[in-house]
Design a protein around this motif. Structure first.
Motif, PDB file in Angstrom:
ATOM      1  N   LYS A  71      31.341  52.768 -33.456  1.00  0.00           N
ATOM      2  CA  LYS A  71      30.079  53.429 -33.142  1.00  0.00           C
ATOM      3  C   LYS A  71      29.366  53.716 -34.452  1.00  0.00           C
ATOM      4  CE  LYS A  71      32.134  55.875 -29.160  1.00  0.00           C
ATOM      5  NZ  LYS A  71      31.464  55.111 -28.080  1.00  0.00           N
ATOM      6  N   GLY A  72      28.045  53.896 -34.385  1.00  0.00           N
ATOM      7  CA  GLY A  72      27.349  54.214 -35.615  1.00  0.00           C
ATOM      8  C   GLY A  72      25.859  54.086 -35.487  1.00  0.00           C
ATOM      9  N   ASN A  73      25.199  53.932 -36.635  1.00  0.00           N
ATOM     10  CA  ASN A  73      23.757  53.804 -36.660  1.00  0.00           C
ATOM     11  C   ASN A  73      23.342  52.954 -37.842  1.00  0.00           C
ATOM     12  OD1 ASN A  73      23.153  55.759 -39.046  1.00  0.00           O
ATOM     13  ND2 ASN A  73      24.448  56.953 -37.666  1.00  0.00           N
ATOM     14  N   CYS A  74      22.154  52.367 -37.725  1.00  0.00           N
ATOM     15  CA  CYS A  74      21.597  51.549 -38.796  1.00  0.00           C
ATOM     16  C   CYS A  74      20.118  51.876 -38.958  1.00  0.00           C
ATOM     17  CB  CYS A  74      21.721  50.055 -38.491  1.00  0.00           C
ATOM     18  SG  CYS A  74      23.392  49.383 -38.560  1.00  0.00           S
ATOM     19  N   ALA A  75      19.608  51.702 -40.158  1.00  0.00           N
ATOM     20  CA  ALA A  75      18.179  51.793 -40.436  1.00  0.00           C
ATOM     21  C   ALA A  75      17.761  50.505 -41.120  1.00  0.00           C
ATOM     22  CB  ALA A  75      17.876  52.992 -41.328  1.00  0.00           C
ATOM     23  N   PHE A  76      16.526  50.073 -40.846  1.00  0.00           N
ATOM     24  CA  PHE A  76      16.021  48.808 -41.375  1.00  0.00           C
ATOM     25  C   PHE A  76      14.638  49.020 -41.959  1.00  0.00           C
ATOM     26  CE2 PHE A  76      13.076  45.288 -40.247  1.00  0.00           C
ATOM     27  CZ  PHE A  76      13.547  44.307 -41.102  1.00  0.00           C
ATOM     28  N   HIS A  77      14.383  48.390 -43.115  1.00  0.00           N
ATOM     29  CA  HIS A  77      13.057  48.406 -43.718  1.00  0.00           C
ATOM     30  C   HIS A  77      12.821  47.060 -44.380  1.00  0.00           C
ATOM     31  CE1 HIS A  77       9.431  49.842 -45.704  1.00  0.00           C
ATOM     32  NE2 HIS A  77       9.864  49.219 -46.794  1.00  0.00           N
ATOM     33  N   ALA A  78      11.607  46.515 -44.206  1.00  0.00           N
ATOM     34  CA  ALA A  78      11.268  45.230 -44.818  1.00  0.00           C
ATOM     35  C   ALA A  78       9.850  45.261 -45.342  1.00  0.00           C
ATOM     36  CB  ALA A  78      11.421  44.101 -43.807  1.00  0.00           C
ATOM     37  N   GLU A  79       9.651  44.696 -46.517  1.00  0.00           N
ATOM     38  CA  GLU A  79       8.319  44.461 -47.042  1.00  0.00           C
ATOM     39  C   GLU A  79       7.860  43.045 -46.722  1.00  0.00           C
ATOM     40  OE1 GLU A  79       6.259  46.530 -48.272  1.00  0.00           O
ATOM     41  OE2 GLU A  79       7.614  48.260 -48.392  1.00  0.00           O
ATOM     42  N   SER A  80       8.823  42.132 -46.584  1.00  0.00           N
ATOM     43  CA  SER A  80       8.545  40.738 -46.245  1.00  0.00           C
ATOM     44  C   SER A  80       9.850  40.139 -45.733  1.00  0.00           C
ATOM     45  CB  SER A  80       8.048  39.970 -47.471  1.00  0.00           C
ATOM     46  OG  SER A  80       9.102  39.783 -48.405  1.00  0.00           O
ATOM     47  N   PRO A  81       9.801  38.915 -45.146  1.00  0.00           N
ATOM     48  CA  PRO A  81      11.044  38.300 -44.668  1.00  0.00           C
ATOM     49  C   PRO A  81      12.107  38.124 -45.744  1.00  0.00           C
ATOM     50  CG  PRO A  81       9.142  37.174 -43.743  1.00  0.00           C
ATOM     51  CD  PRO A  81       8.611  38.134 -44.767  1.00  0.00           C
ATOM     52  N   SER A  82      11.700  38.086 -47.005  1.00  0.00           N
ATOM     53  CA  SER A  82      12.669  37.906 -48.098  1.00  0.00           C
ATOM     54  C   SER A  82      12.917  39.188 -48.886  1.00  0.00           C
ATOM     55  CB  SER A  82      12.181  36.808 -49.054  1.00  0.00           C
ATOM     56  OG  SER A  82      10.923  37.157 -49.612  1.00  0.00           O
ATOM     57  N   ASP A  83      12.330  40.295 -48.440  1.00  0.00           N
ATOM     58  CA  ASP A  83      12.490  41.576 -49.129  1.00  0.00           C
ATOM     59  C   ASP A  83      12.773  42.651 -48.082  1.00  0.00           C
ATOM     60  OD1 ASP A  83      12.471  43.781 -50.757  1.00  0.00           O
ATOM     61  OD2 ASP A  83      10.324  43.681 -51.236  1.00  0.00           O
ATOM     62  N   TYR A  84      14.050  42.888 -47.814  1.00  0.00           N
ATOM     63  CA  TYR A  84      14.430  43.822 -46.758  1.00  0.00           C
ATOM     64  C   TYR A  84      15.728  44.522 -47.137  1.00  0.00           C
ATOM     65  CZ  TYR A  84      17.732  40.118 -45.557  1.00  0.00           C
ATOM     66  OH  TYR A  84      18.719  39.172 -45.615  1.00  0.00           O
ATOM     67  N   ALA A  85      16.034  45.577 -46.377  1.00  0.00           N
ATOM     68  CA  ALA A  85      17.303  46.289 -46.580  1.00  0.00           C
ATOM     69  C   ALA A  85      17.717  46.949 -45.271  1.00  0.00           C
ATOM     70  CB  ALA A  85      17.172  47.336 -47.675  1.00  0.00           C
ATOM     71  N   TYR A  86      19.015  46.969 -45.036  1.00  0.00           N
ATOM     72  CA  TYR A  86      19.620  47.697 -43.926  1.00  0.00           C
ATOM     73  C   TYR A  86      20.593  48.720 -44.501  1.00  0.00           C
ATOM     74  CZ  TYR A  86      18.157  44.017 -40.612  1.00  0.00           C
ATOM     75  OH  TYR A  86      17.433  43.126 -39.849  1.00  0.00           O
ATOM     76  N   ARG A  87      20.653  49.879 -43.874  1.00  0.00           N
ATOM     77  CA  ARG A  87      21.685  50.861 -44.191  1.00  0.00           C
ATOM     78  C   ARG A  87      22.402  51.214 -42.899  1.00  0.00           C
ATOM     79  NH1 ARG A  87      18.773  55.199 -44.915  1.00  0.00           N
ATOM     80  NH2 ARG A  87      19.290  56.021 -42.867  1.00  0.00           N
ATOM     81  N   CYS A  88      23.728  51.131 -42.898  1.00  0.00           N
ATOM     82  CA  CYS A  88      24.491  51.374 -41.674  1.00  0.00           C
ATOM     83  C   CYS A  88      25.688  52.274 -41.955  1.00  0.00           C
ATOM     84  CB  CYS A  88      24.996  50.064 -41.066  1.00  0.00           C
ATOM     85  SG  CYS A  88      23.705  48.924 -40.523  1.00  0.00           S
ATOM     86  N   THR A  89      26.036  53.040 -40.952  1.00  0.00           N
ATOM     87  CA  THR A  89      27.278  53.800 -40.940  1.00  0.00           C
ATOM     88  C   THR A  89      28.005  53.463 -39.646  1.00  0.00           C
ATOM     89  OG1 THR A  89      26.370  55.640 -42.223  1.00  0.00           O
ATOM     90  CG2 THR A  89      28.333  56.088 -40.905  1.00  0.00           C
ATOM     91  N   LEU A  90      29.226  52.989 -39.761  1.00  0.00           N
ATOM     92  CA  LEU A  90      30.032  52.654 -38.589  1.00  0.00           C
ATOM     93  C   LEU A  90      31.357  53.398 -38.661  1.00  0.00           C
ATOM     94  CD1 LEU A  90      29.567  48.785 -38.181  1.00  0.00           C
ATOM     95  CD2 LEU A  90      28.437  50.610 -36.905  1.00  0.00           C
ATOM     96  N   THR A  91      31.787  53.902 -37.527  1.00  0.00           N
ATOM     97  CA  THR A  91      33.080  54.562 -37.421  1.00  0.00           C
ATOM     98  C   THR A  91      33.925  53.786 -36.434  1.00  0.00           C
ATOM     99  OG1 THR A  91      32.097  56.726 -37.857  1.00  0.00           O
ATOM    100  CG2 THR A  91      34.291  56.700 -36.857  1.00  0.00           C
ATOM    101  N   SER A  92      35.088  53.338 -36.878  1.00  0.00           N
ATOM    102  CA  SER A  92      35.976  52.579 -36.005  1.00  0.00           C
ATOM    103  C   SER A  92      36.550  53.475 -34.925  1.00  0.00           C
ATOM    104  CB  SER A  92      37.116  51.963 -36.820  1.00  0.00           C
ATOM    105  OG  SER A  92      38.068  51.352 -35.966  1.00  0.00           O
ATOM    106  N   VAL A  93      36.627  52.939 -33.703  1.00  0.00           N
ATOM    107  CA  VAL A  93      37.229  53.690 -32.605  1.00  0.00           C
ATOM    108  C   VAL A  93      38.559  53.074 -32.203  1.00  0.00           C
ATOM    109  CG1 VAL A  93      35.022  54.502 -31.746  1.00  0.00           C
ATOM    110  CG2 VAL A  93      35.963  52.360 -30.855  1.00  0.00           C
ATOM    111  N   GLU A  94      39.005  52.064 -32.934  1.00  0.00           N
ATOM    112  CA  GLU A  94      40.291  51.446 -32.667  1.00  0.00           C
ATOM    113  C   GLU A  94      41.388  52.279 -33.321  1.00  0.00           C
ATOM    114  OE1 GLU A  94      40.484  46.930 -32.377  1.00  0.00           O
ATOM    115  OE2 GLU A  94      39.007  47.240 -33.954  1.00  0.00           O
TER     116      GLU A  94
END
Length: 270
Positions: A71-94
């Motif tokens: 489970k978790g969350n992500c954020a996305f930001h892009a200035e162009s198709p070649s200039d982007y970033a994702y930030r994610c936090t995931l916690t394993s439930v296994e």
């Protein structure tokens, strides 16, 4: 194991696959009134329109519930198709693989946070993985995260037919829920992307001929929610939810600087 790997890929890629109860489900016929006139009447049109709508927005936040994986969350930001970033936090439930991971994805690399006190460092640092490498992190890789905001990569248009359209709301906002049936043999042969073809071929080879997809879009045709229940043979159903919110709202993503990178790893591309 191959089946576990494929299952995780299907879940995270946002392929909202629910095994159809019967292959002969009837298609809902547009009634021609003002409301249904605004609905999309082909899967290709729906997915292309959603992809264009996403291209007009530079950011989004996502809440992820990947069932047996994490489970978790992500954020996305892009200035162009070649200039982007994702930030994610995931916690394993296994239970066999407990833990939490924070990571940042850019076109240049994926960065996985190493908390202070782990390894040989007394401060937080980052593991840098080159593009295209499979990190093994909760069964995902960089490309799967990137595809979360590309409707045409999440759901194959080939072999897909819209069978039901329902108006509704999510958190008070108007949405439209599209249910699609996908012929796995057709998608395995004709899907645009190789990952889609391999996923559909796997399901077709396992005897799953029709897959059902649920996809919610808002009034601007932006993705609002995807729910997933994928029947993986010999493993069981894998369920997940991807919820999109705050399209276009500012998000902050700090890419680690060179002095924060403690290790660089080449795990080998696919």
């Amino acid at each position: 194991m191959r089946k576990s790997k494929v299952g995780a890929r299907v879940v995270l890629a946002g392929l909202a696959f629910l095994l159809c109860g019967c292959s002969g489900a009837s298609r809902a016929s547009p009634s021609g009134d003002a409301e249904t006139a605004a609905w999309h009447h082909s899967a290709a049109e729906l997915l292309a329109t959603a992809t264009r709508a996403v291209d007009k927005h530079k950011s989004v936040s996502m809440d992820l519930d990947l069932g047996r994986e994490s489970k978790g969350n992500c954020a996305f930001h892009a200035e162009s198709p070649s200039d982007y970033a994702y930030r994610c936090t995931l916690t394993s439930v296994e239970s066999a693989k407990p833990g939490r991971a924070d990571f940042v994805l850019t076109p240049a690399a994926m960065y996985i946070e190493i908390p202070a006190g782990h390894g040989h460092s007394d401060r937080t640092s980052w593991l840098k993985i080159r593009p295209g490498a499979d990190s093994g992190l909760f069964g995902i890789d960089a490309e799967q995260i990137r595809d979360l905001t590309v409707a045409e990569k999440m759901i194959p248009a080939a072999g897909a037919t819209i069978v039901r359209v329902l108006p509704g709301t999510i958190d008070g906002s108007a949405t439209t829920r599209y249910t699609l049936h996908i012929d796995t043999a057709t998608a395995a042969r004709d899907a645009t992307y190789s990952e889609q073809r391999s996923q559909m071929k796997y399901l077709a080879d396992e005897g799953i001929s029709i897959v059902e997809v649920d996809f919610w879009v808002d009034e601007q045709d932006l993705p609002a929610k995807i729910t997933v229940v994928t029947p993986i043979p010999k493993i069981g159903p894998l369920g997940s939810t991807v919820r999109y919110r705050d399209w276009g709202s500012p998000v902050r993503i700090d890419v680690p600087s060179d002095d924060q990178v403690g290790t660089q790893v080449d795990l080998g591309g696919r």
